[in-house]
Scaffold this motif. Structure first.
Motif, short mmCIF file in Angstrom:
data_model
loop_
_atom_site.label_atom_id
_atom_site.label_comp_id
_atom_site.label_asym_id
_atom_site.label_seq_id
_atom_site.Cartn_x
_atom_site.Cartn_y
_atom_site.Cartn_z
N VAL A 26 0.85 -1.19 0.00
CA VAL A 26 0.00 0.00 0.00
C VAL A 26 0.88 1.24 0.00
CG1 VAL A 26 -1.66 1.36 1.33
CG2 VAL A 26 -1.98 -1.10 1.10
N ASP A 27 1.89 1.25 0.87
CA ASP A 27 2.79 2.39 0.96
C ASP A 27 3.71 2.50 -0.25
OD1 ASP A 27 1.70 3.02 3.38
OD2 ASP A 27 3.26 2.09 4.58
N ARG A 28 3.83 1.43 -1.01
CA ARG A 28 4.69 1.43 -2.19
C ARG A 28 3.97 2.01 -3.41
NH1 ARG A 28 7.91 -4.07 -3.49
NH2 ARG A 28 8.16 -3.79 -1.24
N VAL A 29 2.68 1.70 -3.57
CA VAL A 29 1.96 2.08 -4.79
C VAL A 29 1.04 3.28 -4.58
CG1 VAL A 29 2.05 -0.29 -5.61
CG2 VAL A 29 0.01 0.51 -4.41
N GLN A 83 13.08 -1.93 9.93
CA GLN A 83 12.70 -1.56 8.57
C GLN A 83 11.29 -0.97 8.53
OE1 GLN A 83 13.56 -5.54 7.03
NE2 GLN A 83 15.08 -4.66 5.64
N GLY A 84 10.39 -1.53 9.32
CA GLY A 84 9.02 -1.03 9.35
C GLY A 84 8.93 0.41 9.83
N VAL A 85 9.72 0.73 10.84
CA VAL A 85 9.73 2.11 11.34
C VAL A 85 10.19 3.08 10.25
CG1 VAL A 85 10.87 3.68 12.97
CG2 VAL A 85 10.04 1.46 13.77
N LEU A 86 11.19 2.66 9.48
CA LEU A 86 11.72 3.53 8.43
C LEU A 86 10.71 3.77 7.32
CD1 LEU A 86 15.40 2.21 8.11
CD2 LEU A 86 14.61 4.33 9.19
N TRP A 87 10.07 2.70 6.81
CA TRP A 87 9.15 2.92 5.70
C TRP A 87 7.89 3.65 6.17
CZ3 TRP A 87 7.94 -2.67 6.51
CH2 TRP A 87 6.59 -2.94 6.67
N ILE A 104 10.83 13.33 -3.39
CA ILE A 104 11.82 12.30 -3.70
C ILE A 104 12.52 11.82 -2.42
CG2 ILE A 104 14.06 11.92 -4.79
CD1 ILE A 104 13.08 13.56 -7.16
N LEU A 105 12.86 12.75 -1.53
CA LEU A 105 13.53 12.37 -0.29
C LEU A 105 12.65 11.45 0.57
CD1 LEU A 105 15.24 15.75 0.72
CD2 LEU A 105 16.35 13.68 -0.15
N ALA A 106 11.36 11.77 0.64
CA ALA A 106 10.44 10.94 1.41
C ALA A 106 10.34 9.54 0.81
CB ALA A 106 9.06 11.59 1.48
N ARG A 107 10.29 9.48 -0.51
CA ARG A 107 10.18 8.18 -1.17
C ARG A 107 11.48 7.37 -1.05
NH1 ARG A 107 5.50 6.01 -1.73
NH2 ARG A 107 6.21 4.82 -3.54
N LEU A 108 12.61 8.07 -1.00
CA LEU A 108 13.87 7.38 -0.75
C LEU A 108 13.85 6.69 0.61
CD1 LEU A 108 16.46 10.00 -2.09
CD2 LEU A 108 15.94 7.78 -3.11
N LEU A 109 13.25 7.33 1.60
CA LEU A 109 13.16 6.75 2.93
C LEU A 109 12.24 5.54 2.94
CD1 LEU A 109 14.04 6.92 5.86
CD2 LEU A 109 12.17 8.54 6.29
N VAL A 110 11.13 5.63 2.20
CA VAL A 110 10.25 4.46 2.07
C VAL A 110 11.02 3.30 1.45
CG1 VAL A 110 8.14 3.54 1.03
CG2 VAL A 110 8.17 5.88 1.89
N THR A 112 14.24 2.81 1.52
CA THR A 112 15.24 2.32 2.48
C THR A 112 14.62 1.33 3.45
OG1 THR A 112 16.49 4.40 2.33
CG2 THR A 112 16.88 3.02 4.26
N GLY A 113 13.44 1.67 3.96
CA GLY A 113 12.76 0.80 4.91
C GLY A 113 12.30 -0.50 4.28
N GLU A 114 11.74 -0.42 3.08
CA GLU A 114 11.20 -1.62 2.44
C GLU A 114 12.28 -2.46 1.76
OE1 GLU A 114 7.71 -1.27 0.13
OE2 GLU A 114 6.68 0.03 1.56
N GLY A 115 13.44 -1.84 1.49
CA GLY A 115 14.54 -2.59 0.89
C GLY A 115 15.00 -3.70 1.82
N GLY A 116 14.91 -4.92 1.37
CA GLY A 116 15.33 -6.05 2.20
C GLY A 116 14.23 -6.71 3.00
N THR A 117 13.01 -6.16 2.99
CA THR A 117 11.94 -6.78 3.78
C THR A 117 11.56 -8.15 3.23
OG1 THR A 117 10.32 -5.52 2.47
CG2 THR A 117 10.94 -4.62 4.61
#
Length: 435
Positions: A26-29, A83-87, A104-110, A112-117
């Motif tokens: 949901v937070d991705r799309v 990771q959940g806290v970050l996204w 863009i900065l906010a989406r980079l943080l999302v 970062t959090g979702e990367g590796g989940t």
């Protein structure tokens, strides 16, 4: 066996993982749904909007292997909580974006959090899911993510009149934080350490081992090169899958709005309908690969053939978009193409556990990095092609070519050969032959 995936302590753990896949998608799309409004408010071109849509993918790609390594070393419980806290924070900050840079900065943080989940979740499944249900488990969790892709468009469109697009992101960020609390409170890395798990459940699960340490308690080195070589064909195959998927995730709402000149509400309905097919496709592919394995005992063909079926079917139906002009028929063709494309998820993500159960997090990290790269390149390429040619259908032709390449590399996948690093390590679980 399937019923046990949804009952008892193992069932609750599995559903927590499904919830993670759902919420993070949901937070991705959600940005792609609000994209037409954000594009107008910030005065963005299609190319600049493509950069905003792709921003998630930069960090998502960069942190796949890192996240998988952390999951293997520190355990899924702590790693997924961080990771959940970050996204969640990135989703909240998206609601406060004041222009392209802060967006863009906010989406980079999302990212970062979702990367590796997904690699870390796969590491959790290596201990909480029986061998013969790995395909189903991976398929069903990805079905949860595609359910999110189906529900998010109408959900966000429904929330916008009441909260605005900014308020919608803030609410969704708070929901993510709620999942983090639930996960950390309930999950345990070792099933035996969970107070609610029963003896029958433990008997059905693989024997737990702390793969980060050897029998003497010393920390083991990850066989980076050997692992990378073993999963390289799978990584290329999944890049082909992810290229097409991110075309859907990033541009489908805008495609319907600007190609067919319909409202955002109608676009959301079409987009949601297309992703319903993905929900079914993921579970179908995961169930089919497990059924073939149980039926034939041939792990190699049971994984590869489902991938080929999925890519081939997707190519056939995606080709219709190049010639059909009716928006309903296009939506149905895209739904069928996505159904087949998503059939490949279950077998692809079962492969890291098949090939390297001791390093499932890192192995999945390599594969998911391909998805991150596709998340960066595919949206920008789509926007660039539109801006330079004015055609919304040509990007689908590029996806067809890439899927053909994926079919070729699927013949190099070998899930039947488990990675053995040294003769001193324990033998991997023997392949079971199901009659």
């Amino acid at each position: 066996m399937k019923a046990k995936m949804f009952s008892g302590t193992t069932g609750k753990v599995f559903m927590l993982l499904c919830a993670m896949y759902f919420i993070e998608y949901v937070d991705r799309v959600n940005l792609s749904v609000a994209a037409p409004l954000i594009k107008t408010e910030f005065g963005l071109s299609n190319t600049k909007l493509g950069f905003a849509l792709a921003a998630f993918g930069y960090c998502y790609a960069s942190f796949q292997v890192i996240g998988g390594y952390m999951g293997d070393r520190f355990g899924p419980r702590k790693t997924l909580a961080i990771q959940g806290v970050l996204w969640a924070a990135g989703t909240l900050l998206t609601g406060f974006a004041g222009g392209l840079t802060s967006l863009i900065l906010a989406r980079l943080l999302v990212g970062t959090g979702e990367g590796g989940t997904i690699p870390v979740a796969t590491r959790a499944m290596s201990n909480w899911v029986p061998r013969e249900r790995r395909g189903f488990a991976q398929g069903f969790t990805h079905s949860a993510s595609r359910a999110a892709a189906a529900i998010t468009p109408p959900l966000v469109v429904f929330m916008i009149p009441f909260l605005g697009w900014r308020g919608a992101f803030i609410v969704l960020g708070l929901v993510s934080l709620l999942w983090v609390v639930s996960w950390y409170a309930y999950f345990r890395d070792d099933p035996k350490q969970h107070r609610g798990v029963t003896a029958d459940e433990l008997a059905a699960l693989p024997t737990y081992a702390d793969f980060a340490r050897d029998t003497a308690g010393e920390r083991k080195a990850v066989p980076w090169i050997a692992l990378m070589i073993r999963v390289l064909p799978v990584t290329i195959v999944f890049f082909a899958h992810a290229w097409g998927l991110w075309m859907y995730l990033s541009w489908l709402p805008t495609f319907f709005v600007e190609h067919f000149h319909i409202s955002l509400t109608h676009s959301a309905l079409y987009t949601g309908g297309v992703f319903v097919a993905a929900v079914v496709g993921n579970t179908a592919g995961g169930s089919l690969t497990d059924w073939l394995y149980i039926k034939t005992g041939n792990l190699n063909s049971s994984r590869r053939n489902v991938v080929i079926l999925g890519f081939g079917g997707s190519i056939v139906f995606m080709s219709c978009v190049l010639f059909v002009q009716d928006q309903t028929l296009v939506a149905l063709s895209l739904a069928a193409a996505l159904f087949f494309l998503e059939m490949s998820c279950g077998p692809v993500f079962a492969l890291p556990i098949d090939v390297a159960p001791a390093y499932a997090g890192v192995a999945t990290g390599f594969i998911s990095t391909a998805a991150g790269l596709a998340a960066v390149i595919s949206p920008i390429t789509f926007g660039y092609i539109i801006d330079t040619t004015g055609s919304y259908t040509l990007p689908f032709l590029a996806s067809i070519v890439i899927l053909l390449v994926g079919i070729g590399f699927s013949f190099w996948m070998r899930p039947d050969k488990v990675l053995q690093v040294s003769a001193t390590e324990p033998e991997p679980e023997p392949e079971e032959k199901f009659a």
